[in-house]
Design an enzyme around this catalytic site. Structure first.
Site, PDB file in Angstrom:
ATOM      1  N   LYS A   1      19.000 -12.735 -15.691  1.00 44.94           N
ATOM      2  CA  LYS A   1      19.812 -11.517 -15.822  1.00 44.94           C
ATOM      3  C   LYS A   1      19.451 -10.769 -17.113  1.00 44.94           C
ATOM      4  O   LYS A   1      19.199  -9.562 -17.109  1.00 44.94           O
ATOM      5  CB  LYS A   1      21.304 -11.895 -15.804  1.00 44.94           C
ATOM      6  CG  LYS A   1      22.244 -10.773 -16.188  1.00 44.94           C
ATOM      7  CD  LYS A   1      22.167  -9.585 -15.248  1.00 44.94           C
ATOM      8  CE  LYS A   1      22.796  -8.362 -15.880  1.00 44.94           C
ATOM      9  NZ  LYS A   1      22.665  -7.170 -15.071  1.00 44.94           N
TER      10      LYS A   1
ATOM     11  N   CYS B   1      25.186  -2.338 -21.661  1.00 45.62           N
ATOM     12  CA  CYS B   1      24.481  -3.618 -21.525  1.00 45.62           C
ATOM     13  C   CYS B   1      23.076  -3.702 -22.094  1.00 45.62           C
ATOM     14  O   CYS B   1      22.722  -4.751 -22.641  1.00 45.62           O
ATOM     15  CB  CYS B   1      24.468  -4.024 -20.059  1.00 45.62           C
ATOM     16  SG  CYS B   1      26.138  -4.384 -19.487  1.00 45.62           S
TER      17      CYS B   1
HETATM   18  P1  NAD Z   1      34.713  -4.173 -18.809  1.00 43.33           P
HETATM   19  O1  NAD Z   1      35.032  -4.139 -20.245  1.00 43.33           O
HETATM   20  O2  NAD Z   1      34.708  -2.907 -18.021  1.00 43.33           O
HETATM   21  O3  NAD Z   1      35.730  -5.167 -18.049  1.00 43.33           O
HETATM   22  C1  NAD Z   1      36.068  -6.427 -18.510  1.00 43.33           C
HETATM   23  C2  NAD Z   1      37.545  -6.660 -18.209  1.00 43.33           C
HETATM   24  O4  NAD Z   1      37.880  -8.014 -18.545  1.00 43.33           O
HETATM   25  C3  NAD Z   1      38.494  -5.776 -19.024  1.00 43.33           C
HETATM   26  O5  NAD Z   1      39.311  -5.026 -18.149  1.00 43.33           O
HETATM   27  C4  NAD Z   1      39.314  -6.778 -19.869  1.00 43.33           C
HETATM   28  O6  NAD Z   1      40.656  -6.379 -20.055  1.00 43.33           O
HETATM   29  C5  NAD Z   1      39.222  -8.026 -19.019  1.00 43.33           C
HETATM   30  N1  NAD Z   1      39.476  -9.286 -19.751  1.00 43.33           N
HETATM   31  C6  NAD Z   1      38.975  -9.669 -20.953  1.00 43.33           C
HETATM   32  N2  NAD Z   1      39.438 -10.903 -21.257  1.00 43.33           N
HETATM   33  C7  NAD Z   1      40.251 -11.311 -20.230  1.00 43.33           C
HETATM   34  C8  NAD Z   1      41.018 -12.478 -19.961  1.00 43.33           C
HETATM   35  N3  NAD Z   1      41.043 -13.514 -20.809  1.00 43.33           N
HETATM   36  N4  NAD Z   1      41.723 -12.531 -18.810  1.00 43.33           N
HETATM   37  C9  NAD Z   1      41.704 -11.488 -17.940  1.00 43.33           C
HETATM   38  N5  NAD Z   1      40.996 -10.362 -18.131  1.00 43.33           N
HETATM   39  C10 NAD Z   1      40.269 -10.260 -19.272  1.00 43.33           C
HETATM   40  O7  NAD Z   1      33.297  -4.898 -18.684  1.00 43.33           O
HETATM   41  P2  NAD Z   1      32.220  -4.737 -17.506  1.00 43.33           P
HETATM   42  O8  NAD Z   1      31.390  -3.531 -17.737  1.00 43.33           O
HETATM   43  O9  NAD Z   1      32.901  -4.914 -16.199  1.00 43.33           O
HETATM   44  O10 NAD Z   1      31.279  -5.984 -17.810  1.00 43.33           O
HETATM   45  C11 NAD Z   1      31.718  -7.297 -17.559  1.00 43.33           C
HETATM   46  C12 NAD Z   1      30.520  -8.218 -17.650  1.00 43.33           C
HETATM   47  O11 NAD Z   1      29.570  -7.867 -16.636  1.00 43.33           O
HETATM   48  C13 NAD Z   1      29.757  -8.156 -18.972  1.00 43.33           C
HETATM   49  O12 NAD Z   1      29.280  -9.443 -19.285  1.00 43.33           O
HETATM   50  C14 NAD Z   1      28.585  -7.242 -18.660  1.00 43.33           C
HETATM   51  O13 NAD Z   1      27.462  -7.535 -19.468  1.00 43.33           O
HETATM   52  C15 NAD Z   1      28.288  -7.585 -17.225  1.00 43.33           C
HETATM   53  N6  NAD Z   1      27.644  -6.514 -16.432  1.00 43.33           N
HETATM   54  C16 NAD Z   1      28.075  -5.223 -16.542  1.00 43.33           C
HETATM   55  C17 NAD Z   1      27.506  -4.223 -15.748  1.00 43.33           C
HETATM   56  C18 NAD Z   1      27.950  -2.786 -15.828  1.00 43.33           C
HETATM   57  O14 NAD Z   1      27.337  -1.952 -15.179  1.00 43.33           O
HETATM   58  N7  NAD Z   1      28.975  -2.431 -16.576  1.00 43.33           N
HETATM   59  C19 NAD Z   1      26.526  -4.563 -14.805  1.00 43.33           C
HETATM   60  C20 NAD Z   1      26.123  -5.897 -14.710  1.00 43.33           C
HETATM   61  C21 NAD Z   1      26.705  -6.863 -15.529  1.00 43.33           C
HETATM   62  C1  UGA Z   2      21.603  -1.388 -16.062  1.00 41.63           C
HETATM   63  C2  UGA Z   2      20.684  -2.040 -15.021  1.00 41.63           C
HETATM   64  O1  UGA Z   2      19.977  -1.010 -14.329  1.00 41.63           O
HETATM   65  C3  UGA Z   2      21.476  -2.863 -14.014  1.00 41.63           C
HETATM   66  O2  UGA Z   2      20.590  -3.543 -13.140  1.00 41.63           O
HETATM   67  C4  UGA Z   2      22.332  -3.884 -14.770  1.00 41.63           C
HETATM   68  O3  UGA Z   2      23.136  -4.606 -13.861  1.00 41.63           O
HETATM   69  C5  UGA Z   2      23.213  -3.163 -15.758  1.00 41.63           C
HETATM   70  O4  UGA Z   2      22.388  -2.398 -16.677  1.00 41.63           O
HETATM   71  C6  UGA Z   2      24.028  -4.094 -16.612  1.00 41.63           C
HETATM   72  O5  UGA Z   2      23.700  -5.254 -16.760  1.00 41.63           O
HETATM   73  O6  UGA Z   2      24.994  -3.557 -17.155  1.00 41.63           O
HETATM   74  P1  UGA Z   2      23.178   0.743 -16.119  1.00 41.63           P
HETATM   75  O7  UGA Z   2      23.151   0.522 -17.581  1.00 41.63           O
HETATM   76  O8  UGA Z   2      24.496   0.898 -15.451  1.00 41.63           O
HETATM   77  O9  UGA Z   2      22.434  -0.474 -15.371  1.00 41.63           O
HETATM   78  O10 UGA Z   2      22.333   2.047 -15.746  1.00 41.63           O
HETATM   79  P2  UGA Z   2      20.771   2.376 -15.669  1.00 41.63           P
HETATM   80  O11 UGA Z   2      20.570   3.246 -14.498  1.00 41.63           O
HETATM   81  O12 UGA Z   2      19.912   1.179 -15.762  1.00 41.63           O
HETATM   82  O13 UGA Z   2      20.540   3.280 -16.957  1.00 41.63           O
HETATM   83  C7  UGA Z   2      20.624   2.754 -18.262  1.00 41.63           C
HETATM   84  C8  UGA Z   2      20.210   3.830 -19.264  1.00 41.63           C
HETATM   85  O14 UGA Z   2      18.810   4.069 -19.195  1.00 41.63           O
HETATM   86  C9  UGA Z   2      20.876   5.183 -19.015  1.00 41.63           C
HETATM   87  O15 UGA Z   2      21.214   5.767 -20.251  1.00 41.63           O
HETATM   88  C10 UGA Z   2      19.801   5.987 -18.325  1.00 41.63           C
HETATM   89  O16 UGA Z   2      19.950   7.364 -18.469  1.00 41.63           O
HETATM   90  C11 UGA Z   2      18.564   5.464 -19.045  1.00 41.63           C
HETATM   91  N1  UGA Z   2      17.307   5.629 -18.294  1.00 41.63           N
HETATM   92  C12 UGA Z   2      17.138   5.028 -17.083  1.00 41.63           C
HETATM   93  C13 UGA Z   2      16.275   6.370 -18.852  1.00 41.63           C
HETATM   94  O17 UGA Z   2      16.401   6.901 -19.966  1.00 41.63           O
HETATM   95  N2  UGA Z   2      15.091   6.497 -18.169  1.00 41.63           N
HETATM   96  C14 UGA Z   2      14.896   5.910 -16.953  1.00 41.63           C
HETATM   97  O18 UGA Z   2      13.788   6.060 -16.389  1.00 41.63           O
HETATM   98  C15 UGA Z   2      15.943   5.159 -16.400  1.00 41.63           C
END
Ligand code: NAD
Ligand code: UGA
Length: 458
Positions: free
Chosen positions: A219, A275
């Site tokens: 990841k 992230c």
């Molecule tokens: P987020 O901050 O949007 O959501 C996390 C939630 O967890 C919050 O609402 C918070 O209140 C809750 N929380 C924290 N501690 C808690 C507890 N003890 N009990 C119950 N709830 C609790 O975060 P997110 O963007 O959803 O990311 C979550 C994880 O997924 C991170 O590790 C991130 O790296 C990963 N991830 C995020 C994305 C993305 O696009 N945002 C994509 C892939 C993976």
């Molecule tokens: C990224 C990954 O694409 C997901 O696979 C992953 O699950 C996620 O992070 C995560 O772990 O949170 P995300 O950050 O939501 O997703 O969005 P992206 O589309 O990847 O864009 C990330 C950033 O890169 C944005 O600011 C976007 O504008 C920028 N970007 C993307 C560029 O500047 N150039 C590109 O060609 C593509």
């Protein structure tokens, strides 16, 4: 109705909400509950105004909520009554103590593990959905299996690869689902249970399995590779600006090599989002921890180039606008870190706004979905900032426009009308290369794209 499986997700954020809505939507035979410590977030999930904007999310939540999808603050009851527990809490970069600014802050994660142990009255499968440093499952196992009782826990790693703005499509048609387990009989059985859930809509050949450490590491490495491509193309965009090469042409030529591929090669003002930076710094910290300093340096440079790209953008504005921005009005087109989301976490727009304010510029921010978050991000920041939803009103009297988010709405604005209301000379700095540069130049703008020759009238 008797449900086949009872699934819980702890953490109702950008990942927990959409992923669980999709499982509920695709698996009406299972009951899915999402809990969070934040009551207002849960209230929003239960309202018509969901806490996050994501195209297509409203529809699937509306189709499932109250039927087999439930949002609740009852963490204790949720843990007690469910057999499969996804953990999707936030894992931000640590801001204190050892590893500050680099390592993952695992306090929310560990708190959750202890809650699961405290409230469980039967054996559970616990699924790591959050992004975690490799070997986190070992810590979780140590906490959960500390007391030898009849209640046992199998830990799986099932990282989420969705990207914001396209989350629903990514969840519906994932490139792959990755499930890692301990290589034991009960580990394999737990993994099969999770495979069966995804197999309700994901083709079997796209559901891949591995050992748990490979899954955790894959990841972070996936995010590091994606971010590395953006930093690579952004680094070359700086060279293009010096040599009259055009980054779009270079990117197309390079990306047509099927060994390289064309995605993630769009030059920009820099990557944002919650992230990429966090996960790369986590990787850097892990490498340092294992004494792999050259490897750590290699990956840290991906983040450095991203910072450089943002600062370069500011310096370009400064030098082309007669070396002073003091008192000048600059309109930011977009504040979200990418299009189709209201999320502004780590958005380049935050850094750019603060830098422009340091230069004593006056900032007008427009964005179709992210103004609420932008206001929160800039609360307490000193300087003149205003927020205007209508881009035509936002640009009135401005000296320059900086395009920071690639929202479609900015591609086809009436730039003639916009030009007529701006202070002259009027400039556009296109940090996303989405507008028609030649047309804007012909209207009268000085146009500064990213990684392409500038089009100026002087
Ligand atoms: P987020 O901050 O949007 O959501 C996390 C939630 O967890 C919050 O609402 C918070 O209140 C809750 N929380 C924290 N501690 C808690 C507890 N003890 N009990 C119950 N709830 C609790 O975060 P997110 O963007 O959803 O990311 C979550 C994880 O997924 C991170 O590790 C991130 O790296 C990963 N991830 C995020 C994305 C993305 O696009 N945002 C994509 C892939 C993976
Ligand atoms: C990224 C990954 O694409 C997901 O696979 C992953 O699950 C996620 O992070 C995560 O772990 O949170 P995300 O950050 O939501 O997703 O969005 P992206 O589309 O990847 O864009 C990330 C950033 O890169 C944005 O600011 C976007 O504008 C920028 N970007 C993307 C560029 O500047 N150039 C590109 O060609 C593509």
């Amino acid at each position: 109705m008797i449900f086949k499986k009872n699934i819980l997700c702890i953490g109702a954020g950008y990942v927990g909400g959409p992923t669980m809505a999709m499982i509920a939507y695709k698996c009406p035979q299972h009951r899915v509950t999402v809990v969070d410590i934040n009551p207002s977030r849960i209230a929003e999930w239960n309202s018509d105004d969901l806490p996050i904007y994501e195209p297509g999310l409203d529809e699937i939540v509306r189709a499932t909520r109250g039927k087999n999808l439930f949002f609740s603050t009852d963490i204790e009851g949720g843990i007690r009554d469910n057999d499969i527990i996804f953990v999707s809490v936030n894992t931000p970069t640590k801001t204190f103590g050892a590893g500050a600014g680099m390592a993952a802050d695992l306090q929310y994660w560990e708190k959750t593990a202890r809650q699961i142990l405290q409230y469980s009255q039967s054996s559970k499968i616990v699924v790591e959905k959050s992004t975690l440093p490799v070997k986190t499952a070992l810590a979780m196992e140590k906490i959960l299996n500390y007391t030898k009782s009849s209640v046992s826990f199998d830990i799986l790693s099932n990282p989420e690869f969705l990207a914001e703005g396209s989350a629903i499509n990514d969840l519906d048609n994932p490139d792959r689902i990755l499930i890692g387990c301990r290589e034991t009989e009960s580990g394999y059985a737990a993994r099969e249970t999770l495979v069966e859930i995804y197999a309700n809509w994901v083709p079997r050949e796209k559901i891949i399995t591995s050992n748990i450490w490979s899954s955790e590491l894959s990841k972070i490495v996936s995010n590091a590779f994606l971010a590395q491509r953006i930093s690579s193309i952004n680094a070359i965009s700086a060279l293009c600006e010096k040599t009259d090469a055009d980054i779009t042409e270079v990117s197309r030529a390079v990306g047509m090599d099927s060994r390289i591929g064309s995605k993630y090669l769009s030059a920009s003002v820099g990557f944002g989002g919650s992230c990429f930076k966090k996960d790369i710094l986590n990787l850097v910290y892990l490498c340092q921890h294992y004494g792999l300093h050259e490897v750590a340096d290699y990956w840290e440079n991906v983040v450095r180039i991203n910072q450089y790209q943002q600062e370069r953008f500011i310096l370009n504005m400064l030098t082309t606008m007669f070396n002073t921005l003091a008192g000048k009005k600059i309109c930011l087109f977009g504040f979200a870190f990418k299009a189709n989301t209201s999320d502004t976490r780590e958005s380049p727009a935050i850094y750019i706004t603060k830098r422009l304010l340091e230069e004593k510029a006056e900032i007008v921010i427009t964005d179709p979905k992210a103004l609420k978050n932008a206001k929160a991000d800039l609360a307490g920041v000193e300087g003149k900032v205003s927020f205007v939803e209508d881009p035509y009103k936002a640009v009135e009297g401005c000296h320059a426009i900086a395009v920071l988010t690639e929202w479609d709405v900015y591609r086809n604005l009436d730039f003639q009308k916009i030009f007529s209301t701006m202070t002259k000379p009027a400039s556009i700095f296109d940090g996303r290369n989405i507008i028609d540069h030649k047309r804007c130049f012909d209207i009268g703008f000085n146009v500064y794209p990213t990684g392409k020759p500038a089009l100026t009238h002087t």
